[in-house]
Design a protein around this motif. Structure first.
Motif, PDB file in Angstrom:
ATOM      1  N   VAL A 115       2.642   6.035  -9.154  1.00 29.05           N
ATOM      2  CA  VAL A 115       1.887   5.605  -7.985  1.00 29.05           C
ATOM      3  C   VAL A 115       2.153   6.623  -6.889  1.00 29.05           C
ATOM      4  CG1 VAL A 115       1.485   3.757  -6.330  1.00 29.05           C
ATOM      5  CG2 VAL A 115       2.134   3.200  -8.693  1.00 29.05           C
ATOM      6  N   HIS A 116       1.110   7.360  -6.512  1.00 29.63           N
ATOM      7  CA  HIS A 116       1.249   8.394  -5.490  1.00 29.63           C
ATOM      8  C   HIS A 116       1.187   7.765  -4.096  1.00 29.63           C
ATOM      9  CE1 HIS A 116       0.930  11.519  -8.533  1.00 29.63           C
ATOM     10  NE2 HIS A 116      -0.054  10.817  -9.070  1.00 29.63           N
ATOM     11  N   PRO A 117       1.896   8.330  -3.136  1.00 31.12           N
ATOM     12  CA  PRO A 117       1.932   7.738  -1.797  1.00 31.12           C
ATOM     13  C   PRO A 117       0.561   7.792  -1.115  1.00 31.12           C
ATOM     14  CG  PRO A 117       3.090   9.841  -1.839  1.00 31.12           C
ATOM     15  CD  PRO A 117       2.702   9.533  -3.240  1.00 31.12           C
ATOM     16  N   ALA A 118       0.266   6.721  -0.374  1.00 34.00           N
ATOM     17  CA  ALA A 118      -1.012   6.632   0.328  1.00 34.00           C
ATOM     18  C   ALA A 118      -0.900   7.130   1.757  1.00 34.00           C
ATOM     19  CB  ALA A 118      -1.510   5.186   0.318  1.00 34.00           C
ATOM     20  N   GLY A 119       0.281   7.168   2.264  1.00 34.54           N
ATOM     21  CA  GLY A 119       0.452   7.543   3.663  1.00 34.54           C
ATOM     22  C   GLY A 119       0.690   6.310   4.516  1.00 34.54           C
ATOM     23  N   ARG A 120       1.233   6.525   5.675  1.00 36.56           N
ATOM     24  CA  ARG A 120       1.574   5.399   6.555  1.00 36.56           C
ATOM     25  C   ARG A 120       0.329   4.691   7.060  1.00 36.56           C
ATOM     26  NH1 ARG A 120       6.962   6.021   9.733  1.00 36.56           N
ATOM     27  NH2 ARG A 120       6.101   4.080  10.489  1.00 36.56           N
ATOM     28  N   GLY A 121       0.389   3.371   6.997  1.00 39.41           N
ATOM     29  CA  GLY A 121      -0.675   2.550   7.555  1.00 39.41           C
ATOM     30  C   GLY A 121      -1.934   2.487   6.716  1.00 39.41           C
ATOM     31  N   LYS A 122      -1.978   3.122   5.587  1.00 44.27           N
ATOM     32  CA  LYS A 122      -3.175   3.087   4.751  1.00 44.27           C
ATOM     33  C   LYS A 122      -3.079   1.934   3.767  1.00 44.27           C
ATOM     34  CE  LYS A 122      -4.250   7.908   5.192  1.00 44.27           C
ATOM     35  NZ  LYS A 122      -4.523   9.174   4.531  1.00 44.27           N
ATOM     36  N   ARG A 123      -4.235   1.426   3.392  1.00 40.57           N
ATOM     37  CA  ARG A 123      -4.294   0.312   2.446  1.00 40.57           C
ATOM     38  C   ARG A 123      -4.098   0.814   1.019  1.00 40.57           C
ATOM     39  NH1 ARG A 123      -6.957  -4.602   3.549  1.00 40.57           N
ATOM     40  NH2 ARG A 123      -6.929  -4.920   5.776  1.00 40.57           N
ATOM     41  N   PHE A 124      -3.830  -0.129   0.151  1.00 45.54           N
ATOM     42  CA  PHE A 124      -3.664   0.182  -1.271  1.00 45.54           C
ATOM     43  C   PHE A 124      -4.935   0.835  -1.809  1.00 45.54           C
ATOM     44  CE2 PHE A 124      -4.396  -1.117  -5.681  1.00 45.54           C
ATOM     45  CZ  PHE A 124      -3.322  -0.503  -6.279  1.00 45.54           C
ATOM     46  N   ASP A 125      -4.758   1.915  -2.542  1.00 47.32           N
ATOM     47  CA  ASP A 125      -5.879   2.628  -3.145  1.00 47.32           C
ATOM     48  C   ASP A 125      -5.591   2.806  -4.635  1.00 47.32           C
ATOM     49  OD1 ASP A 125      -7.963   4.244  -3.899  1.00 47.32           O
ATOM     50  OD2 ASP A 125      -7.460   5.900  -2.562  1.00 47.32           O
ATOM     51  N   PRO A 126      -6.338   2.122  -5.509  1.00 46.77           N
ATOM     52  CA  PRO A 126      -6.076   2.236  -6.950  1.00 46.77           C
ATOM     53  C   PRO A 126      -6.289   3.654  -7.486  1.00 46.77           C
ATOM     54  CG  PRO A 126      -8.027   0.887  -6.541  1.00 46.77           C
ATOM     55  CD  PRO A 126      -7.405   1.181  -5.215  1.00 46.77           C
ATOM     56  N   GLU A 127      -6.982   4.486  -6.754  1.00 43.22           N
ATOM     57  CA  GLU A 127      -7.181   5.883  -7.168  1.00 43.22           C
ATOM     58  C   GLU A 127      -5.866   6.673  -7.156  1.00 43.22           C
ATOM     59  OE1 GLU A 127     -10.002   7.382  -8.299  1.00 43.22           O
ATOM     60  OE2 GLU A 127     -10.858   5.364  -8.302  1.00 43.22           O
ATOM     61  N   LEU A 128      -4.866   6.152  -6.469  1.00 48.17           N
ATOM     62  CA  LEU A 128      -3.580   6.827  -6.378  1.00 48.17           C
ATOM     63  C   LEU A 128      -2.641   6.472  -7.532  1.00 48.17           C
ATOM     64  CD1 LEU A 128      -3.005   6.474  -2.533  1.00 48.17           C
ATOM     65  CD2 LEU A 128      -3.769   8.497  -3.796  1.00 48.17           C
ATOM     66  N   ILE A 129      -3.129   5.665  -8.462  1.00 46.32           N
ATOM     67  CA  ILE A 129      -2.329   5.293  -9.638  1.00 46.32           C
ATOM     68  C   ILE A 129      -2.698   6.240 -10.772  1.00 46.32           C
ATOM     69  CG2 ILE A 129      -1.853   3.516 -11.355  1.00 46.32           C
ATOM     70  CD1 ILE A 129      -2.488   1.446  -9.207  1.00 46.32           C
TER      71      ILE A 129
END
Length: 92
Positions: free
Chosen positions: A73-87
C-alpha cells in the motif's frame, strides 16, 4: 609481504565434493517441487475467475493465499482519502 597459499588435503577436498553434490541434489529436488507447484497454479488460474462466485469465503482466502506473494500500500499523502489505485498486488 606475500601471503602463503593455503592448500587443502585430498581427503578434505573429497569431503567438500560430497557435501556440494548433496547440496546440488537437494537444490534440484527443491527446484522440481517448485516447478510442479508453478504448473499446478497455472492450471488452476484459468478456472479461478470463472469459478470465483461458487467458492466459499474460506476457499477464496485459500486461493488468494496461494496466488498473492505480497500486498503493498503506497502512501497517499497527508489529508488525502483512501485511493485503491495505491494498492499494488505482487502475484506469486
Amino acid at each position: 609481504m606475500r601471503r602463503r597459499e593455503r592448500r587443502i588435503s585430498a581427503i578434505r577436498a573429497l569431503d567438500l565434493i560430497e557435501e556440494l553434490e548433496k547440496e546440488q541434489n537437494d537444490l534440484r529436488r527443491e527446484r522440481r517441487k517448485l516447478q510442479a507447484l508453478k504448473v499446478q497454479r497455472e492450471d488452476a488460474s484459468p478456472n479461478l475467475l470463472k469459478d470465483w462466485d461458487g467458492y466459499s469465503v474460506s476457499e477464496k482466502k485459500q486461493r488468494l493465499r496461494q496466488s498473492i506473494r505480497a500486498v503493498m500500500v503506497h502512501p497517499a499523502g497527508r489529508g488525502k482519502r483512501f485511493d485503491p489505485e495505491l494498492i499494488e498486488i505482487v502475484w506469486a
